[in-house]
Design a protein around this motif. Sequence first.
Motif, PDB file in Angstrom:
ATOM      1  N   GLN A  18       0.834  -1.214   0.000  1.00  0.00           N
ATOM      2  CA  GLN A  18       0.000   0.000   0.000  1.00  0.00           C
ATOM      3  C   GLN A  18       0.868   1.264   0.000  1.00  0.00           C
ATOM      4  O   GLN A  18       0.616   2.193  -0.765  1.00  0.00           O
ATOM      5  CB  GLN A  18      -0.927  -0.023   1.216  1.00  0.00           C
ATOM      6  CG  GLN A  18      -1.937  -1.160   1.129  1.00  0.00           C
ATOM      7  CD  GLN A  18      -2.759  -1.322   2.398  1.00  0.00           C
ATOM      8  OE1 GLN A  18      -3.262  -0.340   2.934  1.00  0.00           O
ATOM      9  NE2 GLN A  18      -2.875  -2.543   2.876  1.00  0.00           N
ATOM     10  N   ASN A  59     -10.325  -7.116   8.080  1.00  0.00           N
ATOM     11  CA  ASN A  59     -10.232  -7.335   6.632  1.00  0.00           C
ATOM     12  C   ASN A  59     -10.429  -8.802   6.241  1.00  0.00           C
ATOM     13  O   ASN A  59     -10.804  -9.088   5.107  1.00  0.00           O
ATOM     14  CB  ASN A  59      -8.875  -6.847   6.117  1.00  0.00           C
ATOM     15  CG  ASN A  59      -8.789  -5.341   6.151  1.00  0.00           C
ATOM     16  OD1 ASN A  59      -9.812  -4.642   6.194  1.00  0.00           O
ATOM     17  ND2 ASN A  59      -7.570  -4.805   6.157  1.00  0.00           N
ATOM     18  N   ASN A  60     -10.164  -9.706   7.145  1.00  0.00           N
ATOM     19  CA  ASN A  60     -10.423 -11.117   6.846  1.00  0.00           C
ATOM     20  C   ASN A  60     -11.921 -11.298   6.567  1.00  0.00           C
ATOM     21  O   ASN A  60     -12.310 -12.000   5.626  1.00  0.00           O
ATOM     22  CB  ASN A  60      -9.954 -11.980   8.026  1.00  0.00           C
ATOM     23  CG  ASN A  60      -9.810 -13.448   7.689  1.00  0.00           C
ATOM     24  OD1 ASN A  60     -10.545 -14.281   8.199  1.00  0.00           O
ATOM     25  ND2 ASN A  60      -8.852 -13.788   6.826  1.00  0.00           N
ATOM     26  N   ASP A  63     -12.704  -9.957   3.088  1.00  0.00           N
ATOM     27  CA  ASP A  63     -12.456 -10.955   2.031  1.00  0.00           C
ATOM     28  C   ASP A  63     -13.667 -11.879   1.883  1.00  0.00           C
ATOM     29  O   ASP A  63     -14.088 -12.214   0.769  1.00  0.00           O
ATOM     30  CB  ASP A  63     -11.242 -11.844   2.382  1.00  0.00           C
ATOM     31  CG  ASP A  63      -9.907 -11.100   2.288  1.00  0.00           C
ATOM     32  OD1 ASP A  63      -9.885  -9.940   1.855  1.00  0.00           O
ATOM     33  OD2 ASP A  63      -8.881 -11.717   2.666  1.00  0.00           O
ATOM     34  N   ARG A  89     -14.710  -2.573  10.878  1.00  0.00           N
ATOM     35  CA  ARG A  89     -13.708  -1.582  10.479  1.00  0.00           C
ATOM     36  C   ARG A  89     -14.102  -0.981   9.124  1.00  0.00           C
ATOM     37  O   ARG A  89     -14.988  -1.503   8.442  1.00  0.00           O
ATOM     38  CB  ARG A  89     -12.336  -2.264  10.430  1.00  0.00           C
ATOM     39  CG  ARG A  89     -11.908  -2.848  11.793  1.00  0.00           C
ATOM     40  CD  ARG A  89     -10.545  -2.355  12.220  1.00  0.00           C
ATOM     41  NE  ARG A  89      -9.568  -2.612  11.171  1.00  0.00           N
ATOM     42  CZ  ARG A  89      -8.811  -3.710  11.103  1.00  0.00           C
ATOM     43  NH1 ARG A  89      -8.891  -4.627  12.034  1.00  0.00           N
ATOM     44  NH2 ARG A  89      -7.954  -3.850  10.117  1.00  0.00           N
ATOM     45  N   GLY A 132      -7.895 -13.365  10.491  1.00  0.00           N
ATOM     46  CA  GLY A 132      -6.774 -13.751   9.635  1.00  0.00           C
ATOM     47  C   GLY A 132      -5.469 -13.423  10.332  1.00  0.00           C
ATOM     48  O   GLY A 132      -5.285 -13.732  11.526  1.00  0.00           O
ATOM     49  N   LYS A 136      -4.206 -12.130  17.458  1.00  0.00           N
ATOM     50  CA  LYS A 136      -3.125 -12.148  18.440  1.00  0.00           C
ATOM     51  C   LYS A 136      -3.473 -13.169  19.531  1.00  0.00           C
ATOM     52  O   LYS A 136      -4.613 -13.240  19.961  1.00  0.00           O
ATOM     53  CB  LYS A 136      -2.962 -10.782  19.108  1.00  0.00           C
ATOM     54  CG  LYS A 136      -2.724  -9.641  18.111  1.00  0.00           C
ATOM     55  CD  LYS A 136      -1.237  -9.529  17.694  1.00  0.00           C
ATOM     56  CE  LYS A 136      -1.014  -8.444  16.664  1.00  0.00           C
ATOM     57  NZ  LYS A 136      -0.748  -8.888  15.312  1.00  0.00           N
ATOM     58  N   GLU A 138      -4.463 -15.863  22.300  1.00  0.00           N
ATOM     59  CA  GLU A 138      -5.632 -16.740  22.401  1.00  0.00           C
ATOM     60  C   GLU A 138      -6.903 -16.000  22.003  1.00  0.00           C
ATOM     61  O   GLU A 138      -6.981 -14.772  22.099  1.00  0.00           O
ATOM     62  CB  GLU A 138      -5.757 -17.255  23.829  1.00  0.00           C
ATOM     63  CG  GLU A 138      -4.590 -18.150  24.156  1.00  0.00           C
ATOM     64  CD  GLU A 138      -4.805 -18.983  25.388  1.00  0.00           C
ATOM     65  OE1 GLU A 138      -5.754 -18.701  26.144  1.00  0.00           O
ATOM     66  OE2 GLU A 138      -4.011 -19.902  25.572  1.00  0.00           O
ATOM     67  N   ASP A 162      -7.209 -17.344   4.542  1.00  0.00           N
ATOM     68  CA  ASP A 162      -5.848 -16.976   4.957  1.00  0.00           C
ATOM     69  C   ASP A 162      -5.303 -17.879   6.061  1.00  0.00           C
ATOM     70  O   ASP A 162      -4.380 -18.637   5.821  1.00  0.00           O
ATOM     71  CB  ASP A 162      -5.778 -15.485   5.361  1.00  0.00           C
ATOM     72  CG  ASP A 162      -4.401 -14.898   5.057  1.00  0.00           C
ATOM     73  OD1 ASP A 162      -3.609 -15.582   4.389  1.00  0.00           O
ATOM     74  OD2 ASP A 162      -4.124 -13.760   5.473  1.00  0.00           O
TER      75      ASP A 162
HETATM   76  N1  NAX Z   1      -4.507  -5.487   4.619  1.00  0.00           N
HETATM   77  C1  NAX Z   1      -4.436  -5.909   3.370  1.00  0.00           C
HETATM   78  O1  NAX Z   1      -3.902  -5.238   2.529  1.00  0.00           O
HETATM   79  C2  NAX Z   1      -5.043  -7.203   2.996  1.00  0.00           C
HETATM   80  C3  NAX Z   1      -5.649  -8.004   3.937  1.00  0.00           C
HETATM   81  N2  NAX Z   1      -6.285  -9.127   3.593  1.00  0.00           N
HETATM   82  C4  NAX Z   1      -7.053  -9.912   4.551  1.00  0.00           C
HETATM   83  O2  NAX Z   1      -7.109  -9.247   5.770  1.00  0.00           O
HETATM   84  C5  NAX Z   1      -6.658 -10.082   6.824  1.00  0.00           C
HETATM   85  C6  NAX Z   1      -6.013  -9.266   7.885  1.00  0.00           C
HETATM   86  O3  NAX Z   1      -6.944  -8.303   8.247  1.00  0.00           O
HETATM   87  P1  NAX Z   1      -6.844  -7.450   9.577  1.00  0.00           P
HETATM   88  O4  NAX Z   1      -5.489  -6.913   9.708  1.00  0.00           O
HETATM   89  O5  NAX Z   1      -7.967  -6.499   9.507  1.00  0.00           O
HETATM   90  O6  NAX Z   1      -7.020  -8.490  10.714  1.00  0.00           O
HETATM   91  P2  NAX Z   1      -8.098  -9.654  10.959  1.00  0.00           P
HETATM   92  O7  NAX Z   1      -9.271  -9.523  10.065  1.00  0.00           O
HETATM   93  O8  NAX Z   1      -7.341 -10.910  10.910  1.00  0.00           O
HETATM   94  O9  NAX Z   1      -8.514  -9.432  12.466  1.00  0.00           O
HETATM   95  C7  NAX Z   1      -8.443  -8.191  13.073  1.00  0.00           C
HETATM   96  C8  NAX Z   1      -9.444  -8.103  14.176  1.00  0.00           C
HETATM   97  O10 NAX Z   1      -9.363  -9.203  15.024  1.00  0.00           O
HETATM   98  C9  NAX Z   1      -9.383  -8.806  16.380  1.00  0.00           C
HETATM   99  N3  NAX Z   1      -8.583  -9.775  17.123  1.00  0.00           N
HETATM  100  C10 NAX Z   1      -7.240  -9.888  17.140  1.00  0.00           C
HETATM  101  N4  NAX Z   1      -6.855 -10.925  17.901  1.00  0.00           N
HETATM  102  C11 NAX Z   1      -7.994 -11.490  18.357  1.00  0.00           C
HETATM  103  C12 NAX Z   1      -8.256 -12.599  19.206  1.00  0.00           C
HETATM  104  N5  NAX Z   1      -7.270 -13.327  19.724  1.00  0.00           N
HETATM  105  N6  NAX Z   1      -9.538 -12.915  19.485  1.00  0.00           N
HETATM  106  C13 NAX Z   1     -10.530 -12.209  18.955  1.00  0.00           C
HETATM  107  N7  NAX Z   1     -10.355 -11.134  18.154  1.00  0.00           N
HETATM  108  C14 NAX Z   1      -9.095 -10.776  17.865  1.00  0.00           C
HETATM  109  C15 NAX Z   1      -8.818  -7.415  16.402  1.00  0.00           C
HETATM  110  O11 NAX Z   1      -9.402  -6.695  17.436  1.00  0.00           O
HETATM  111  C16 NAX Z   1      -9.198  -6.870  15.026  1.00  0.00           C
HETATM  112  O12 NAX Z   1     -10.387  -6.172  15.058  1.00  0.00           O
HETATM  113  C17 NAX Z   1      -5.765 -11.087   6.167  1.00  0.00           C
HETATM  114  O13 NAX Z   1      -5.671 -12.260   6.925  1.00  0.00           O
HETATM  115  C18 NAX Z   1      -6.452 -11.267   4.841  1.00  0.00           C
HETATM  116  O14 NAX Z   1      -7.501 -12.196   4.948  1.00  0.00           O
HETATM  117  C19 NAX Z   1      -6.522  -9.425   2.220  1.00  0.00           C
HETATM  118  O15 NAX Z   1      -7.705  -8.806   1.892  1.00  0.00           O
HETATM  119  C20 NAX Z   1      -5.399  -8.964   1.352  1.00  0.00           C
HETATM  120  C21 NAX Z   1      -5.007  -7.589   1.587  1.00  0.00           C
END
Ligand code: NAX
Length: 496
Positions: A18, A59-60, A63, A89, A132, A136, A138, A162
Amino acid sequence: MKHIVSMDSAALIDSGVQQNYGIPAIILMEQAGTALSELFFDKFCSASDSVVFLCGTGNNGGDAMVMARNAFFKGFSSIKVIITKESLRDIPAIQLDIIRSLGIDTYVWENDRSICEEICSKADWIVEGLLGIGQKSELRQDIKSIVSFINNLDDIRIFSIDVPAGIYDDYGLIADVTVNVGVYKQECFFPSYRKRCGDIHLVEISFPPELIKRQSSGLLIEDISVFSDELNISRYSHKGDRGRIGVFAGSAGMLGAALLSGKSVLRTPSGYVYLFVGNDIFEQIYPIAGPLVVKKESDLQSFDFMDSVLVGPGWGRCENRVLLLSSILKKFDKGVIDADAIYSLKLLIDKEDVSLGTGWVLTPHIGECAFLLNTTVDKLLKNPLICQDFVNRHSCTLVLKSHVTWIFSPGNIAVYDGCFSPLGTAGSGDVLAGLIAGLLTAYTSSFSAACAGVIAHANAAKLLYKDKGWFSSDMLVDYIGLSLKEIGIEIYERER
Ligand SMILES: NC(=O)C1=CN([C@@H]2O[C@H](COP(=O)(O)OP(=O)(O)OC[C@H]3O[C@@H](n4cnc5c(N)ncnc54)[C@H](O)[C@@H]3O)[C@@H](O)[C@H]2O)[C@@H](O)CC1
Ligand SMILES: Nc1ncnc2c1ncn2[C@@H]1O[C@H](COP(=O)(O)OP(=O)(O)O)[C@@H](O)[C@H]1O
Ligand SMILES: [K+]
């Protein structure tokens, strides 16, 4: 090349794409969702299946919503979107608005728990976009209860986007299919977590190769093409050129391990194989050793040169072994240390300053490795990378054997995603140790020889299983020659 990266490094690639190239997250999400949909529709599910897209707040989940939209346009008759809570988000919130404006049935788990549970229990597929690479430690309690509900459903298949939600958690989601987005995630191949992923696939998105390479922690290996330039097996060679290998194996009651590993070495391109045994079993093993040249350990002084050695299968554990290992390490500089010799090595390391060096390959299974590293089996299963410190200190190669095999040397990591249980049969490790000891004479790098050995071992098992079904390790030895040839360890037509 198939690079693996940690989940944290994958987040750096995301942000690097990005920032450095100006590709916004919503475009990456569109690419991810579209590539995931193509794979899902092509390989796994049909338009008549009922599919639930289970989305977290990040973002997961975004997707997963792109996938739901694609399924809707493809004419899927039964699709439902469940979000864990209303407050999403930014980008996932945009996806949700689109989903709602298309009129796709949408539910919120925290508001309508029992309806959501019923919907999930009737689905053919759940596409899991709960968490995804942003997860973090557990699982938080609310997500844990959703995951535990899903894990207890029967007759349902789970497609994780993912990485499965709760990968670090003992009660994490158990998926049938996991599709890594953009790059392979190393955590999916940690032996403990591997079992939660099912089949692992990759979909590609706009991640520039140089960014992936910069964050790479190692390679996922499937064939020997990445190493083949180092092979040296000339068509003009004779047995004397292709390596003399000394096998130190066997003890009273453990003749099988010695024969198995010795015969395994013989099936590699190596020339001579000498089996060194204790005086107590010499008379017993001599008549049944076939083409192995049998020698007494006590005659070792008269052998000054071996191209490589193998020490340990069925060797027994006693003070004598520690002393003999110490002399072997002083006398030779290349070989494989396996099984009981791992135990002796640990005692030796605790006692004196042992220097191994780049020629040595250690082949412990998880239990042996935990003993060698003074750690627990559980810690190793959850993070094999703790082996790195040992290989750096001893400048050696280490093959950590399990359903996923990790191979380390200073500066190198390779992962072989085996997951083929017929190979887990008594004596299979002895065969692998013999294979690697033989290949050490064909390759210039011990790391490459170890990787090629692991690939050839697994390939032999697959060939054999296809022909004969479940097998024993002595049958595996018979497939080594064919397997090596099939993976490309062949005679070179031209001198190199
Ligand atoms: N950022 C990007 O450019 C891209 C991201 N992508 C997708 O986005 C994912 C990552 O997205 P994010 O960074 O938004 O993260 P996630 O969607 O994986 O999760 C983030 C959320 O999870 C919560 N969280 C973290 N640990 C937790 C736990 N132990 N128990 C419960 N909730 C918890 C956080 O509070 C946060 O709101 C990737 O795995 C992939 O699937 C894809 O779309 C490709 C591009
Ligand atoms: N489920 C599995 N899938 C793939 N390979 C496996 C599996 N279980 C075990 N293996 C492989 O089988 C071999 C077993 O080695 P080891 O435990 O040393 O056996 P032994 O001591 O009986 O020779 C290792 O190469 C390991 O990677
Ligand atoms: K996921």
